[in-house]
Design a protein around this motif. Structure first.
Motif, short mmCIF file in Angstrom:
data_model
loop_
_atom_site.label_atom_id
_atom_site.label_comp_id
_atom_site.label_asym_id
_atom_site.label_seq_id
_atom_site.Cartn_x
_atom_site.Cartn_y
_atom_site.Cartn_z
N PRO A 37 0.80 -1.35 0.02
CA PRO A 37 0.12 -0.05 0.06
C PRO A 37 0.93 1.39 0.10
O PRO A 37 0.43 2.55 -0.34
CB PRO A 37 -0.86 0.04 1.35
N TYR A 43 -1.48 6.66 0.99
CA TYR A 43 -0.94 5.70 2.04
C TYR A 43 0.39 5.65 2.51
O TYR A 43 0.93 5.37 3.28
CB TYR A 43 -1.57 4.09 2.00
N TYR A 56 -7.25 -1.43 2.95
CA TYR A 56 -6.60 -1.76 1.62
C TYR A 56 -6.06 -3.28 1.58
O TYR A 56 -6.31 -4.14 0.47
CB TYR A 56 -5.43 -0.82 1.35
#
Length: 135
Positions: A37, A43, A56
């Protein structure tokens, strides 16, 4: 009492944490096979402790399957170690930067062990690259 040290770490920055118990090691799980991520802009500054990163990993990667396998293999050792009176176990999760995937795994395995083994174990959680998350 079985003391379980759980680490998240960076393969790039420091490598697998040294086992300070004198037993010479423990588990080292490589999380780099899971989509990162940290390559997604929103992120990049977050960690595996943040809800967005967790969602995620849970919804867009193989992380749930990976963690189920880790839970199975770790449980075999914990059951055995408790039965035999062992005192130390180390579980390490590494990823590239020690920020997203490894942090998430360390947190989730600590939660799993606390729930499955409320008696007879104590857990220390160490985020080697994310010191502000250490408990």
């Amino acid at each position: 009492m079985l003391h379980i040290d759980i680490h998240s770490f960076s393969y790039k920055k420091g490598g697998i944490p040294k086992d300070e118990s004198g037993n010479g090691g423990g588990f080292a799980f490589d999380c780099r096979g899971i989509l990162n991520p940290g390559r997604i802009e929103e992120y990049k500054t977050q960690t595996g402790n943040d809800i967005g990163v967790q969602k995620y990993l849970e919804e867009n990667t193989e992380m749930p399957a990976f963690l189920e396998l880790v839970k199975s293999i770790v449980s075999i050792n914990i059951d055995n170690y408790l039965a035999r009176g062992f005192e130390n176990l180390q579980i390490n999760f590494g990823c590239t930067g020690g920020q997203h995937r490894s942090v998430y795994c360390a947190i989730k395995i600590a939660e799993f062990i606390k729930e499955k083994y409320p008696e007879g174990t104590e857990i220390s959680l160490h985020h080697d690259e994310q010191h502000h998350l250490n408990s």
